[in-house]
Write an enzyme that holds these catalytic residues in place. Structure first.
Site, PDB file in Angstrom:
ATOM      1  N   ASP A  63       0.865  -1.176   0.000  1.00 58.54           N
ATOM      2  CA  ASP A  63       0.000   0.000   0.000  1.00 58.54           C
ATOM      3  C   ASP A  63       0.908   1.233   0.000  1.00 58.54           C
ATOM      4  O   ASP A  63       2.134   1.137   0.157  1.00 58.54           O
ATOM      5  CB  ASP A  63      -0.979  -0.002   1.175  1.00 58.54           C
ATOM      6  CG  ASP A  63      -2.215   0.847   0.854  1.00 58.54           C
ATOM      7  OD1 ASP A  63      -2.146   1.665  -0.084  1.00 58.54           O
ATOM      8  OD2 ASP A  63      -3.234   0.714   1.532  1.00 58.54           O
TER       9      ASP A  63
HETATM   10  C1  NOJ Z   1      -3.929   3.947  -0.049  1.00 59.23           C
HETATM   11  C2  NOJ Z   1      -5.124   3.066   0.047  1.00 59.23           C
HETATM   12  O1  NOJ Z   1      -5.121   2.362   1.275  1.00 59.23           O
HETATM   13  C3  NOJ Z   1      -5.223   2.059  -1.081  1.00 59.23           C
HETATM   14  O2  NOJ Z   1      -6.421   1.357  -0.966  1.00 59.23           O
HETATM   15  C4  NOJ Z   1      -5.111   2.767  -2.394  1.00 59.23           C
HETATM   16  O3  NOJ Z   1      -5.282   1.867  -3.444  1.00 59.23           O
HETATM   17  C5  NOJ Z   1      -3.757   3.420  -2.448  1.00 59.23           C
HETATM   18  N1  NOJ Z   1      -3.660   4.417  -1.391  1.00 59.23           N
HETATM   19  C6  NOJ Z   1      -3.494   4.083  -3.795  1.00 59.23           C
HETATM   20  O4  NOJ Z   1      -4.263   5.201  -3.939  1.00 59.23           O
END
Ligand code: NOJ
Length: 753
Positions: free
Chosen positions: A292
């Site tokens: 993430d």
């Molecule tokens: C953080 C989020 O937790 C995740 O779900 C998302 O896909 C990413 N950022 C990218 O934006």
């Protein structure tokens, strides 16, 4: 001479890569061969480059790291040190970065372009929690298909969706992004979404690679606070958290995203057990895992990695294949390999997985296949998209309460007072995660209702929901006491036959980092509701929200309540059609509504405990100051007609396929849809089982007075569970089976297995 041979072999490898044809069973081994030969000509740095993902230059969906200006990113693209970019959208922008990767780097390996296509690209479908309320798997699949088509037309080929985290805590803002609290429903929806996004052929340029996230236990954040610690036992892990991920894997999802949280003391990004043992080991997942945003470097804050280099080592060894925005792999992995702390085999494995997916997408054959300006113009925001969004929006609405049949509204000759800032809001219905939507582009409730011109409609704001800039990143003021617009609303309400109040949350009050400690109506909306109620009791409350709310007062006083979530671009049209009876609602709650925050986490199927009640004396599992019961249970939802359930019977003659039948009759005056739900309870287990578990459902439609016999098939899959060693077992014994139109079922019987 040596250089000459190398260049020649690179030429042959790349020429071979470009002849890649569409993915089918036979070509899988071809892809493996192509990946192998490509890996054979890549330097260590280029392989690590495939494991590196950079954010684009326009949108951000996480804290912006100090590192990585545009010039550096372009330099890295040229050097073949970037495998993927996220948040680059629009054909022109995608082409720009792809061109550098393909035409200016040594090997010309195309980028995979990721984006959070969560409930649509520019055209927004309802938020995923709302879609889940439809229990309509075909519709959900279609919605993902449309989102894929629209996003792919904008140059994107990978979505960070579906989020398959089971969520039982409405304080957690990201409940809006998932399928709710239930494992069975959540798993079915996970499959529908994966199939919708990916289609049957990833090389078709109308599909996207899907990503099951967040692996794992992100939805179990303590106290519902985003990014918080998760600490769960093995039974919950195996029986509740993992099944939707496994279902997504079995449906062929090609990527996983790990998660920010730690699970039982180990940050998921650095968790070998989750990623290597379960996902890539036991489940044999051969796609790739992306971290993430910044979750590799965040292992330092977790107190797990001593510095970024250590974080890179832990993450790579644990099976995180791609680094999103930590700058850890690109800076540290080569040295770690040289020092022997990360093996080359780990790098080869990660790069192989990533390249494979790129081949499956057909990017080597044509890196610009998602960059077609004509398609972009034709598809984005097209009628096809809006028609699908409207259809999904109607199916997502849940009628929570309809005393005295106030709904549907009459179409002629009535005075209707529409009240609440959300009624005219064209932004909030788009919900959270709608980066590519045009601001203020949704059809508001006001606009939707104005189309029914036979009535006299007044609108007054009454109360704002929150104050300040409600757009995306900013914190908003929720505690303002501004009641200056109450009077106008009260006057309008006094004169009206029916008051329609649209209250709830603004779009960005749920979603990532939008946890709430209070679950009531934000701001002064509750006060407004009570003031209006004093002058006119004929109220239809339309909720716009991204999570269950504790609307206990409203449930006690307001005769009619419609859960309309954040329904996307076509929200107002869908709501108006339901209010006026042109569409008969059939949604059912995918998450329990609590009566009070103190009940949270609340879900329909806890364990019985050793002291279930109710009992006369005090010593049983309950609250002194609140009932144990939810406000609205999981699976609840009414219709403009009614359904009768009868004749439950069980046929156990085939042990491997037990049949449960029931007759459902439409006992009302109009045609309607009903979600017939079957729940099971394994009465005695070597590991205790929940009081009931959803194990089947069917969406049916019946004409007035029509009946239908529904038969559910129960196999080992439905009867079994995971023991504390993670083994799936079925134990003989007594099972209770319940059938009805919600988790508070009307019919029940027993069988022995
Ligand atoms: C953080 C989020 O937790 C995740 O779900 C998302 O896909 C990413 N950022 C990218 O934006």
């Amino acid at each position: 001479m040596k250089k000459c041979i190398l260049l020649l072999s690179i030429f042959f490898v790349l020429a071979n890569c470009k002849s890649e044809s569409k993915l089918n069973v036979e070509s899988k081994s071809d892809i493996d061969k192509k990946v192998d030969s490509l890996l054979g000509v890549m330097t260590l740095e280029e392989k690590i480059g495939q494991m590196n993902q950079y954010n684009g230059f326009w949108d951000v969906t996480g804290p912006v790291p100090s590192e990585g200006d545009a010039a550096k990113k372009y330099d890295h693209l040229r050097k073949g040190l970037v495998g993927s970019m996220l948040n680059v959208r629009g054909v022109a922008n995608v082409r720009k970065v792809q061109k550098v990767a393909v035409e200016e780097s040594r090997l010309g390996i195309p980028l995979i372009i990721g984006f959070d296509v969560i409930h649509g690209y520019e055209t927004q479908s309802p938020i995923p929690l709302a879609e889940s309320a439809s229990w309509d798997l075909e519709a959900i699949k279609k919605s993902a298909q449309m989102a894929a088509k629209e996003a792919a037309a904008a140059g994107i080929n990978w979505t960070f969706a579906p989020m398959v985290d089971i969520s039982r805590d409405a304080r957690w803002g990201r409940v809006m992004e998932g399928a709710g609290e239930d494992v069975y429903l959540g798993s079915k929806i996970a499959v529908a979404r994966v199939e919708g996004f990916q289609g049957e052929d990833l090389s078709n340029e109308e599909t996207l690679v899907a990503c099951a996230k967040h692996f794992a236990a992100y939805g179990f954040a303590e106290s519902g606070k985003d990014y918080n610690t998760a600490d769960v036992g093995v039974s919950t892990l195996y029986n509740t958290i993992l099944p939707p991920f496994k279902a997504a894997k079995d449906a062929g999802v090609r990527t996983f995203m790990n998660s920010f949280n730690e699970l039982n003391g180990i940050p998921a990004t650095g968790d070998k057990f989750l990623q290597r043992e379960i996902l890539k080991g036991e489940w044999n997942f051969d796609g790739f895992v992306v971290s993430d945003w910044g979750s590799i470097m965040e292992m330092m804050d977790h107190g797990f990695a001593k510095d970024k280099k250590h974080a890179a080592e832990l993450a790579a060894n644990a099976g995180s294949d791609m680094d999103m925005e930590s700058y850890a792999y690109v800076n540290e992995l080569a040295n770690l390999v040289k020092e022997g702390k990360v093996s080359e085999a780990v790098i080869n494995d990660a790069a192989r997985r990533i390249l494979k997916v790129k081949f499956e997408l057909g990017l080597f054959k044509d890196p610009y296949k998602y960059c077609n300006e004509t398609r972009e113009k034709e598809v984005i925001g097209s009628k096809e998209m809006h028609d699908a969004a409207l259809d999904m929006a109607k199916k997502s609405i849940v009628l929570l309460k309809n005393e005295n049949n106030i709904l549907p509204l009459e179409k002629e000759g009535k005075k209707i007072a529409l009240i609440g800032a959300l009624a005219a809001d064209k932004n909030s219905p788009l919900g959270s995660w709608r980066l590519a939507a045009k601001d203020n582009s949704a059809i508001s409730v006001l606009e939707g209702m104005q189309k029914y011109s036979g009535n006299q409609l007044t609108f007054s704001e009454g109360a704002k929901v929150v104050f300040g800039n409600t757009n995306f990143i900013n914190e908003v003021e929720v505690n303002s006491k501004d009641t200056s617009k109450f009077q106008e609303a009260i006057q309008n309400a006094k004169k009206a036959d029916v008051v329609v109040m649209v209250l709830g949350e603004v779009g960005f009050q749920s979603g990532e980092a939008r946890s709430r400690a209070n679950l009531g109506l934000p701001g002064v909306q509750q006060e407004l509701l009570e003031e209006i109620y004093k002058v006119n009791k004929n109220i239809v409350l339309v909720l716009n929200n991204g999570r269950p709310l504790t609307i206990t007062w409203a449930d006690e006083h307001i005769p009619t309540i419609v859960e309309a979530w954040q329904l996307g671009s076509q929200a107002g049209n869908a709501i108006a059609e339901v209010l006026y009876g042109d569409y008969n609602p059939s949604g059912k709650l995918p998450m329990t509504f609590p009566r009070a925050v103190g009940q949270v986490p609340i879900y329909y199927n806890p364990k019985n405990t050793g002291r279930p009640g109710p009992k006369k004396e005090v010593f049983w599992s309950h609250y002194q100051d609140e009932s144990n019961a939810p406000l609205y249970p999981f699976g609840h939802g009414l219709s403009y007609t009614t359904f009768k359930y009868e004749n439950i019977s069980v046929d156990t003659s085939l042990k491997e396929n037990i049949k449960v039948s029931v007759t459902v009759t439409n006992t009302g005056k109009v045609k309607g849809k009903e979600v017939v739900q079957l729940y099971l309870r394994d009465v005695i287990g070597s590991v205790t089982r929940p009081i009931k578990e959803l194990k089947g459902f069917e969406l049916i439609e019946l004409e007035p007075s029509a009946s239908k016999e529904i038969t559910f098939n129960l196999t080992k899959n439905e009867l079994g569970f995971f023991n504390n060693k993670g083994e799936f077992i079925v134990e003989p014994g007594e099972f209770k089976v319940f059938v009805g139109g919600s988790s508070v079922t009307s019919l029940e019987t027993i069988f022995n297995y």
